[in-house]
Design a protein around this motif. Structure first.
Motif, PDB file in Angstrom:
ATOM      1  N   ILE A  40       1.001  -1.230  -0.069  1.00  0.00           N
ATOM      2  CA  ILE A  40      -0.034  -0.012   0.051  1.00  0.00           C
ATOM      3  C   ILE A  40       0.910   1.328  -0.265  1.00  0.00           C
ATOM      4  N   ASN A  41       0.798   1.960  -0.941  1.00  0.00           N
ATOM      5  CA  ASN A  41       1.653   3.087  -1.125  1.00  0.00           C
ATOM      6  C   ASN A  41       1.107   4.567  -0.575  1.00  0.00           C
ATOM      7  N   GLY A  42       1.522   5.077   0.299  1.00  0.00           N
ATOM      8  CA  GLY A  42       0.735   6.226   1.088  1.00  0.00           C
ATOM      9  C   GLY A  42       0.609   7.495   0.109  1.00  0.00           C
ATOM     10  N   PHE A  78      -7.470   6.092  -0.121  1.00  0.00           N
ATOM     11  CA  PHE A  78      -6.991   4.818   0.639  1.00  0.00           C
ATOM     12  C   PHE A  78      -7.668   3.703  -0.102  1.00  0.00           C
ATOM     13  N   VAL A  98      -6.205   0.613  -1.826  1.00  0.00           N
ATOM     14  CA  VAL A  98      -6.351  -1.138  -1.437  1.00  0.00           C
ATOM     15  C   VAL A  98      -7.104  -1.902  -2.525  1.00  0.00           C
ATOM     16  N   TRP A 139       3.279  -1.113   4.237  1.00  0.00           N
ATOM     17  CA  TRP A 139       2.690   0.189   4.048  1.00  0.00           C
ATOM     18  C   TRP A 139       3.471   1.313   3.768  1.00  0.00           C
ATOM     19  N   SER A 153       3.989   5.333   5.435  1.00  0.00           N
ATOM     20  CA  SER A 153       2.812   5.356   6.480  1.00  0.00           C
ATOM     21  C   SER A 153       2.811   6.475   7.154  1.00  0.00           C
ATOM     22  N   SER A 211       0.442   8.785   5.453  1.00  0.00           N
ATOM     23  CA  SER A 211      -0.892   8.163   5.774  1.00  0.00           C
ATOM     24  C   SER A 211      -1.315   8.624   7.082  1.00  0.00           C
ATOM     25  N   LEU A 256       1.662  -6.634   8.980  1.00  0.00           N
ATOM     26  CA  LEU A 256       1.770  -5.242   8.609  1.00  0.00           C
ATOM     27  C   LEU A 256       3.013  -4.846   8.858  1.00  0.00           C
ATOM     28  N   LEU A 286       5.048  -1.205   8.639  1.00  0.00           N
ATOM     29  CA  LEU A 286       5.042   0.301   8.259  1.00  0.00           C
ATOM     30  C   LEU A 286       6.291   0.879   7.796  1.00  0.00           C
TER      31      LEU A 286
END
Length: 136
Positions: free
Chosen positions: A14-16, A25, A29, A68, A71, A74, A133, A135
């Motif tokens: 997931i690229n902030g 977001f 996703v 992520w 992050s 984000s 996950l 970060l």
């Protein structure tokens, strides 16, 4: 140090830097967690649902690693202001939302004791024991 178990994990990012709000977001996703299906994430519940697997890149029992990127960006983008606006919009909309519960969450947020949207997203991910996950 990598173990053979880690090699079986499905990895995704997931690229902030690809988004700056909750709608963005959901777009990100949807793009990285679902593939070739005509279904987009549009709610927190929907995000939770795709994490059970079977909707895209992984199946229900697969071990998954989500990296992520950006992050901290984000965390800021989905922080106090975005969360306050999110709750205020739900209160304005009223039904089907539980306005009293949302007002309580908003009050806690304002008091500095509530979760931001970023915190809620992390909590949703952490509830899925097959997902790690990271970060970054």
């Amino acid at each position: 140090m990598s173990t053979s178990n880690n090699n079986k994990r499905k990895r995704t990012v997931i690229n902030g830097s690809h988004f700056s709000n909750l709608a963005g977001f959901y777009e990100e996703v949807s793009k990285v967690l679902t593939k070739d299906i005509n279904w987009k994430v549009g709610t927190l519940d929907g995000f939770n649902d795709i994490l059970y697997g079977g909707f895209g890149i992984f199946e229900n029992d697969d071990e998954v690693e989500i990296l992520w990127e950006e992050s901290e960006k984000s965390r800021k983008d989905l922080g106090f202001e975005a969360t306050k606006e999110f709750y205020e919009n739900k209160i304005k909309q009223g039904k089907p939302f539980n306005v009293e519960l949302i007002q309580e969450k908003l009050n806690k947020l304002i008091e500095g004791k509530g979760q931001t949207l970023f915190d809620v997203l992390l909590e949703i991910i952490e509830e899925h024991k097959n997902i790690v996950l990271i970060l970054n």
